[in-house]
Motif scaffolding. Structure first.
Motif, PDB file in Angstrom:
ATOM      1  N   TYR A 142       0.828  -1.200   0.000  1.00  5.56           N
ATOM      2  CA  TYR A 142       0.000   0.000   0.000  1.00  5.56           C
ATOM      3  C   TYR A 142       0.869   1.259   0.000  1.00  5.56           C
ATOM      4  O   TYR A 142       0.508   2.273  -0.626  1.00  5.56           O
ATOM      5  N   ALA A 143       2.010   1.212   0.678  1.00  6.25           N
ATOM      6  CA  ALA A 143       2.932   2.354   0.658  1.00  6.25           C
ATOM      7  C   ALA A 143       3.420   2.620  -0.768  1.00  6.25           C
ATOM      8  O   ALA A 143       3.479   3.774  -1.216  1.00  6.25           O
ATOM      9  N   LEU A 144       3.773   1.567  -1.489  1.00  8.71           N
ATOM     10  CA  LEU A 144       4.218   1.735  -2.873  1.00  8.71           C
ATOM     11  C   LEU A 144       3.085   2.252  -3.749  1.00  8.71           C
ATOM     12  O   LEU A 144       3.310   3.052  -4.674  1.00  8.71           O
ATOM     13  N   ASN A 145       1.864   1.808  -3.486  1.00  9.01           N
ATOM     14  CA  ASN A 145       0.696   2.313  -4.207  1.00  9.01           C
ATOM     15  C   ASN A 145       0.551   3.820  -4.018  1.00  9.01           C
ATOM     16  O   ASN A 145       0.338   4.580  -4.980  1.00  9.01           O
ATOM     17  N   LEU A 146       0.688   4.293  -2.798  1.00  9.85           N
ATOM     18  CA  LEU A 146       0.562   5.720  -2.513  1.00  9.85           C
ATOM     19  C   LEU A 146       1.720   6.525  -3.089  1.00  9.85           C
ATOM     20  O   LEU A 146       1.533   7.606  -3.663  1.00  9.85           O
ATOM     21  N   LEU A 147       2.932   6.007  -2.943  1.00  9.02           N
ATOM     22  CA  LEU A 147       4.098   6.729  -3.452  1.00  9.02           C
ATOM     23  C   LEU A 147       4.056   6.817  -4.965  1.00  9.02           C
ATOM     24  O   LEU A 147       4.408   7.857  -5.550  1.00  9.02           O
ATOM     25  N   GLY A 148       3.644   5.739  -5.635  1.00  6.54           N
ATOM     26  CA  GLY A 148       3.506   5.795  -7.084  1.00  6.54           C
ATOM     27  C   GLY A 148       2.463   6.816  -7.507  1.00  6.54           C
ATOM     28  O   GLY A 148       2.651   7.553  -8.485  1.00  6.54           O
ATOM     29  N   SER A 149       1.352   6.890  -6.782  1.00  7.35           N
ATOM     30  CA  SER A 149       0.325   7.885  -7.084  1.00  7.35           C
ATOM     31  C   SER A 149       0.869   9.302  -6.927  1.00  7.35           C
ATOM     32  O   SER A 149       0.526  10.197  -7.708  1.00  7.35           O
ATOM     33  N   ALA A 150       1.703   9.512  -5.906  1.00  6.20           N
ATOM     34  CA  ALA A 150       2.298  10.831  -5.711  1.00  6.20           C
ATOM     35  C   ALA A 150       3.175  11.221  -6.893  1.00  6.20           C
ATOM     36  O   ALA A 150       3.152  12.365  -7.364  1.00  6.20           O
ATOM     37  N   VAL A 151       3.946  10.271  -7.409  1.00  3.46           N
ATOM     38  CA  VAL A 151       4.772  10.549  -8.586  1.00  3.46           C
ATOM     39  C   VAL A 151       3.891  10.850  -9.798  1.00  3.46           C
ATOM     40  O   VAL A 151       4.184  11.739 -10.609  1.00  3.46           O
ATOM     41  N   GLY A 152       2.775  10.127  -9.921  1.00  2.00           N
ATOM     42  CA  GLY A 152       1.874  10.358 -11.038  1.00  2.00           C
ATOM     43  C   GLY A 152       1.291  11.755 -11.063  1.00  2.00           C
ATOM     44  O   GLY A 152       0.922  12.260 -12.126  1.00  2.00           O
ATOM     45  N   CYS A 153       1.201  12.413  -9.888  1.00  2.00           N
ATOM     46  CA  CYS A 153       0.715  13.798  -9.840  1.00  2.00           C
ATOM     47  C   CYS A 153       1.623  14.749 -10.606  1.00  2.00           C
ATOM     48  O   CYS A 153       1.176  15.769 -11.132  1.00  2.00           O
ATOM     49  N   VAL A 154       2.913  14.425 -10.656  1.00  2.00           N
ATOM     50  CA  VAL A 154       3.905  15.353 -11.210  1.00  2.00           C
ATOM     51  C   VAL A 154       4.049  15.190 -12.718  1.00  2.00           C
ATOM     52  O   VAL A 154       4.354  16.151 -13.433  1.00  2.00           O
ATOM     53  N   ILE A 155       3.805  13.983 -13.233  1.00  2.00           N
ATOM     54  CA  ILE A 155       4.091  13.696 -14.644  1.00  2.00           C
ATOM     55  C   ILE A 155       3.395  14.655 -15.603  1.00  2.00           C
ATOM     56  O   ILE A 155       4.038  15.161 -16.540  1.00  2.00           O
ATOM     57  N   PRO A 156       2.093  14.955 -15.453  1.00  2.00           N
ATOM     58  CA  PRO A 156       1.467  15.880 -16.410  1.00  2.00           C
ATOM     59  C   PRO A 156       2.115  17.259 -16.445  1.00  2.00           C
ATOM     60  O   PRO A 156       2.113  17.914 -17.486  1.00  2.00           O
ATOM     61  N   PHE A 157       2.663  17.718 -15.313  1.00  2.00           N
ATOM     62  CA  PHE A 157       3.305  19.025 -15.292  1.00  2.00           C
ATOM     63  C   PHE A 157       4.551  19.046 -16.175  1.00  2.00           C
ATOM     64  O   PHE A 157       4.944  20.083 -16.688  1.00  2.00           O
ATOM     65  N   VAL A 158       5.162  17.882 -16.341  1.00  2.00           N
ATOM     66  CA  VAL A 158       6.389  17.788 -17.127  1.00  2.00           C
ATOM     67  C   VAL A 158       6.101  17.415 -18.575  1.00  2.00           C
ATOM     68  O   VAL A 158       6.698  17.946 -19.506  1.00  2.00           O
ATOM     69  N   ALA A 159       5.144  16.516 -18.795  1.00  2.00           N
ATOM     70  CA  ALA A 159       4.971  15.890 -20.109  1.00  2.00           C
ATOM     71  C   ALA A 159       3.889  16.509 -20.974  1.00  2.00           C
ATOM     72  O   ALA A 159       3.945  16.377 -22.203  1.00  2.00           O
ATOM     73  N   LEU A 160       2.896  17.162 -20.388  1.00  2.00           N
ATOM     74  CA  LEU A 160       1.753  17.586 -21.190  1.00  2.00           C
ATOM     75  C   LEU A 160       2.121  18.648 -22.212  1.00  2.00           C
ATOM     76  O   LEU A 160       1.648  18.619 -23.356  1.00  2.00           O
ATOM     77  N   ARG A 161       2.980  19.569 -21.836  1.00  2.00           N
ATOM     78  CA  ARG A 161       3.299  20.647 -22.777  1.00  2.00           C
ATOM     79  C   ARG A 161       4.072  20.142 -23.999  1.00  2.00           C
ATOM     80  O   ARG A 161       3.717  20.475 -25.130  1.00  2.00           O
ATOM     81  N   PRO A 162       5.128  19.338 -23.848  1.00  2.00           N
ATOM     82  CA  PRO A 162       5.831  18.866 -25.053  1.00  2.00           C
ATOM     83  C   PRO A 162       5.076  17.813 -25.842  1.00  2.00           C
ATOM     84  O   PRO A 162       5.203  17.743 -27.069  1.00  2.00           O
ATOM     85  N   LEU A 163       4.281  16.976 -25.189  1.00  3.94           N
ATOM     86  CA  LEU A 163       3.616  15.876 -25.879  1.00  3.94           C
ATOM     87  C   LEU A 163       2.206  16.217 -26.348  1.00  3.94           C
ATOM     88  O   LEU A 163       1.724  15.643 -27.327  1.00  3.94           O
ATOM     89  N   GLY A 164       1.536  17.138 -25.662  1.00  4.31           N
ATOM     90  CA  GLY A 164       0.133  17.366 -25.955  1.00  4.31           C
ATOM     91  C   GLY A 164      -0.725  16.261 -25.378  1.00  4.31           C
ATOM     92  O   GLY A 164      -0.228  15.215 -24.937  1.00  4.31           O
ATOM     93  N   ALA A 165      -2.048  16.457 -25.389  1.00  4.20           N
ATOM     94  CA  ALA A 165      -2.949  15.478 -24.793  1.00  4.20           C
ATOM     95  C   ALA A 165      -2.917  14.161 -25.563  1.00  4.20           C
ATOM     96  O   ALA A 165      -2.814  13.080 -24.973  1.00  4.20           O
ATOM     97  N   GLY A 166      -2.998  14.228 -26.892  1.00  5.59           N
ATOM     98  CA  GLY A 166      -2.977  13.008 -27.687  1.00  5.59           C
ATOM     99  C   GLY A 166      -1.675  12.258 -27.558  1.00  5.59           C
ATOM    100  O   GLY A 166      -1.661  11.020 -27.474  1.00  5.59           O
ATOM    101  N   GLY A 167      -0.556  12.980 -27.543  1.00  8.12           N
ATOM    102  CA  GLY A 167       0.743  12.336 -27.385  1.00  8.12           C
ATOM    103  C   GLY A 167       0.877  11.635 -26.052  1.00  8.12           C
ATOM    104  O   GLY A 167       1.431  10.529 -25.968  1.00  8.12           O
ATOM    105  N   MET A 168       0.355  12.258 -24.987  1.00  3.80           N
ATOM    106  CA  MET A 168       0.432  11.619 -23.670  1.00  3.80           C
ATOM    107  C   MET A 168      -0.413  10.354 -23.620  1.00  3.80           C
ATOM    108  O   MET A 168      -0.006   9.342 -23.037  1.00  3.80           O
ATOM    109  N   LEU A 169      -1.592  10.377 -24.234  1.00  4.99           N
ATOM    110  CA  LEU A 169      -2.420   9.170 -24.266  1.00  4.99           C
ATOM    111  C   LEU A 169      -1.697   8.037 -24.984  1.00  4.99           C
ATOM    112  O   LEU A 169      -1.721   6.881 -24.543  1.00  4.99           O
ATOM    113  N   ALA A 170      -1.029   8.360 -26.094  1.00 12.03           N
ATOM    114  CA  ALA A 170      -0.296   7.346 -26.849  1.00 12.03           C
ATOM    115  C   ALA A 170       0.850   6.768 -26.017  1.00 12.03           C
ATOM    116  O   ALA A 170       1.066   5.542 -25.990  1.00 12.03           O
ATOM    117  N   VAL A 171       1.576   7.629 -25.318  1.00 10.48           N
ATOM    118  CA  VAL A 171       2.700   7.166 -24.501  1.00 10.48           C
ATOM    119  C   VAL A 171       2.198   6.294 -23.356  1.00 10.48           C
ATOM    120  O   VAL A 171       2.770   5.236 -23.055  1.00 10.48           O
TER     121      VAL A 171
END
Length: 851
Positions: A142-171
């Motif tokens: 459960y700790a790993l589940n929570l920590l992974g979710s915390a990391v997932g919060c940050v990814i869109p801030f880094v990836a959405l601008r260069p990839l766009g919404a469609g690019g992120m869905l593909a990745v």
């Protein structure tokens, strides 16, 4: 498996946040909460359904659940296809979703939502299968589940601008399929899975423009730009025609920024002699809530001088210092430059919007942000004012009700804090003694609410003031208004200057004899909001008998009586309940909500022909009619809550019935079900209230979401690890943990505001660190209760672990759905208090279960 759980948890939250962006672009803001409901419903359903798996026999004859590797592999491979497939369906149906269309059935909406929930069904199956793996410690998983979710919060801030919404869905689709490769047992199987992942990700990425061509929000400004030329022409009885072309599009963590080019052709007889038609572009955020981009061309000065945009400068101040909150396409900055401002401070939250003006359209707009007297700050307006010690001659806000669906989706409840009573106090404090606050908005009701808010804010700062002497109200046509407010009273000379400016701006006489400005802006014409409308003063304090009803009552000292008699709530809103656009009084809102709930139950009773008395009165209350009846989104949330409640009961009791049929019982099963249900609702309600408290401190809703969710999840992950040492005395452990949570919520409610006030002038990095640290005492105990309950449930049967996860997920859906109406009617402090009450009830449920 533990590492896989970490990665899948990050992928899950990343997909959820990305989906909030897509819903923001394609749906009415009232339905942003559906994202959270869809996510948690998929997760909850997967947990409950997974608990129905049959056990297998070991060589020793023990009945255990099968290892999760096979189920996880199949789910990952399916997830890779479900992510693009679900969003292709959404891209082609979003304009019909929740729409009132003749012949359209409710099941069409339900079918689309089920399709959108399928990726989360697969993700939930993976998470639940790994968490119920008896070979590993539940607290670590459960700790790993929570920590992974915390990391997932940050990814869109880094990836959405260069990839766009469609690019992120593909990745995300490719990554999900790649995760299945190590789980294949043969080299041939691994090669086939790898090829599948690469092919799926590549096709989705290279054809992302065609596959993920998301449709604009029905009824939003971009929609009206596309459909409004005909309506505008019909309204004016002209032969105006137009065509649109997308000139710019970029995705970033705050949404989709677009610029549309409008090409209009006028019949010469529709343009008064000597009038000017300006070329313009239109900026939109998430397909709505935009502003014009004014090309710097001969005649552009007429827009700045002869329309409501120049109203704050009617006194022709010499080199004023100007603060502009909410920049959009920069027309307010261009106006300030035109009038010779010596210092212009512009504040906007969206970096992509700033870059759009600074780079892509710099030459078109006359390079407004590159001028030496212009200072641009990327921040929330309220947060900026708290740190800024300067005062200004003019503070300008033009249509700043952008209602971003920040990265938190429903958790931010798409409201800002720029129209609250506390906000107007901040504005007035930052005005010079003779400075002007200018707020441009539309329609009299909302402008009256702004005027009331400004006047009451002034009275709080100066109880001896007569606020009606401090207000000028400029009107342009039937829609646009500009509230001009000073800390000192307007003089008779200034009122005369304002009338003279308005009369001078009405330079032209149309064939009908009507006076008008003679300024045609294509973007406004297409939207049906013309600036070729006469300018006039709707109110000036030198009037003996004001024609404006509010000002007349205010002048006679009857403001509170006037407010009480209005059919709508036009009083000020507070930071704790910042719903400026919700003009139904809280009592009436609750009354209408209860009536709608009873109405839906009555319809169900009649359909089932139950022998019960009528559950709803025949005549609806007046408040229900005020809110527009059953079509109001507020009531649709009630309907969804009922559906989710019914579904939650099914997903809760179906596994219990199955367990009993299989002879696999658990003592205190209903108490444990209640325990996990309460934890789900409490956790989501606490997040809702806390995010709002951090918005003003951090200056950006996206930062607030990342800090609150990420901080709580990280701290909760540590708490989960600690929970592995607390199995000896469960009731005592749960009791002390709930007490710690209640203390943490109290500190957030009463202590955090004082901390934030004392440190609000620090740099963003320090404020982020302070906000994160302030959440640790609360997040730590919040992470203990769930794995502690799972440990005791697992001792009674492995099938009960995914069942408990499912209950938690379904009730989180219910909590997220109820968060908006609760916050609107009661405020965020009550929402946080309710979260604490649910945690306390969870303790009693655990006591009844007697683990």
């Amino acid at each position: 498996m533990p590492f896989l759980l970490f990665v899948v948890s990050a992928l899950l939250l990343c997909l959820e946040l990305l989906q909030t962006k897509l819903f923001a672009y394609s749906l009415n803001p009232s339905y942003f909460y559906v994202v959270i409901a869809v996510v948690l419903l998929g997760l909850g359903a997967s947990g409950s359904l997974l608990s129905l798996r049959k056990k297998v026999r070991t060589p020793e004859g023990l009945a255990v659940l099968p290892p999760p590797e096979g189920l996880v592999k199949i789910s990952l491979l399916a997830l890779g296809a479900l992510i693009p497939a679900a969003h292709i369906v959404f891209a082609r149906t979003s304009d019909r979703l929740f729409a009132e269309i003749e012949g359209k059935s409710w099941w069409e909406d339900a079918l689309v939502l089920v399709v959108l929930a399928l990726p989360y069904l697969a993700l939930g199956a993976i998470v639940a299968a790994i968490l119920s793996d008896s070979r590993r410690r539940i607290s670590l998983l459960y700790a790993l589940n929570l920590l992974g979710s915390a990391v997932g919060c940050v990814i869109p801030f880094v990836a959405l601008r260069p990839l766009g919404a469609g690019g992120m869905l593909a990745v995300l689709a490719g990554v999900a399929a790649l995760l299945a490769v190590p789980l294949c047992k043969t080299p041939g199987g691994r090669l086939a899975a790898f090829g599948y992942a690469v092919l799926l990700g590549s096709l989705s990425f290279f054809f992302r423009g065609e596959l993920f061509d998301f449709r604009m929000q029905p009824g939003g400004q971009l929609w009206w730009l596309e459909h409004g030329a005909k309506e505008a022409a019909q309204t004016k009885g002209s032969t105006m025609t137009g065509k649109l072309k997308r000139a710019y599009q970029a995705w970033d963590p705050m949404g989709c920024v677009e610029v549309t080019e409008i090409e209009l052709a006028f019949d010469p007889k529709d343009v008064p002699p000597g009038a000017i038609v300006l070329d313009s572009l239109w900026f939109t955020q998430d397909s709505s809530y935009g502003s014009p981009l004014i090309r710097m061309q001969p005649g552009a000065e007429r827009f700045f001088e002869d329309t409501v945009y120049g109203a704050a400068y009617f006194r022709k101040p010499a080199q004023p210092e100007v603060l502009i909150i909410g920049l959009g396409g920069a027309p307010d900055v261009q106006t300030a430059l035109h009038f010779g401002a010596q210092k212009i401070v512009g504040v906007d939250m969206n970096q992509t919007t700033l870059d759009m003006v600074r780079e892509s359209f710099a030459e078109t707009l006359g390079r407004p942000y590159q001028q030496p007297q212009v200072e641009i700050a990327r921040a929330d307006g309220r947060s900026f004012l708290r740190r800024d010690k300067r005062t200004y001659d003019i503070i300008q806000l033009t249509g700043v009700d952008t209602k971003f669906v920040f990265a938190s989706g429903n958790l931010a409840v798409h409201e800002n804090y720029l129209y609250t009573l506390q906000a107007f106090e901040d504005y007035l404090r930052h005005l010079k003694p003779d400075g002007v606050l200018s707020v441009i908005y539309a329609t009299d009701d909302y402008v009256h609410r702004l005027a009331v808010t400004a006047m009451l804010a002034l009275q709080r700062l100066d109880p001896s003031a007569r606020p009606e002497r401090h207000v000028l109200l400029v009107k342009q046509g039937p829609v646009i208004r500009d509230l001009l407010f000073k800390r000192t009273p307007w003089t008779e000379e200034e009122c005369a200057q304002a009338r003279a400016w308005a009369n001078a701006a009405n330079r032209y006489t149309e064939p009908s004899g009507r006076k008008a400005t003679g300024v045609f802006l294509p973007s406004y014409e297409v939207l049906g909001i013309s600036v070729n409308e006469p300018l006039e003063l709707q109110f000036a304090p030198d009037e003996v008998e004001p024609t404006d009803e509010l000002m007349r009552e205010m002048k006679d000292g009857r403001l509170l009586d006037w407010l009480a008699l209005q059919p709508l709530d036009l009083g000020p809103v507070q930071d704790d309940r910042p719903y400026f656009f919700h003009t139904i009084r809280p009592k009436e809102t609750r009354e209408a909500w209860i009536y709608h709930l009873r109405r839906e139950l009555e319809a169900l009773r009649a359909k089932l022909e139950l022998p019960l008395p009528a559950l709803a009165p025949e005549q609806p209350p007046q408040s229900w009619q005020k809110m527009g009846g059953e079509g109001h989104p507020f009531f649709r949330q009630t309907e969804l809550a009922l559906v989710l409640l019914a579904l939650g009961l099914v997903l809760t009791f179906l596994p219990l019935i199955w367990f009993r049929l299989c002879g696999n019982r658990i003592g205190g099963s209903l108490s444990f079900a209640l325990y996990f249900a309460l934890l789900g609702g409490a956790f989501i309600l606490a997040e809702v209230g806390l995010i709002q408290r951090y918005v003003l401190f951090l200056g950006n809703q996206s930062y607030a979401f990342a800090v609150v969710i990420g901080g709580i999840l990280l701290a909760a992950g540590v708490g989960s690890l600690i929970s592995g040492r607390l199995h000896g005395n469960p009731l005592r452990s749960v009791g002390l943990t709930v007490l710690a949570i209640l203390c943490g919520l109290a500190l957030q409610t009463f202590g955090a505001p004082m901390l934030f006030e004392a440190t609000s002038d620090l740099e963003l990095g320090y404020r982020l660190a302070i906000g994160f640290a302030a959440l640790l005492p609360l997040g730590l105990p919040m992470g203990i209760l769930f794995p502690l309950g799972l440990f005791f449930v697992r001792q009674r049967g492995e099938n009960f672990v995914p069942w408990a996860i499912g209950i938690n997920g379904v009730c989180s859906v219910l909590g997220s759905t109820l968060a908006a109406p609760l916050a609107i009617t009661l405020g965020f402090t009550v929402v946080v208090a309710l979260a604490g009450a649910l945690y306390l009830c969870a303790l009693f449920a655990m006591m009844l279960g007697r683990p």
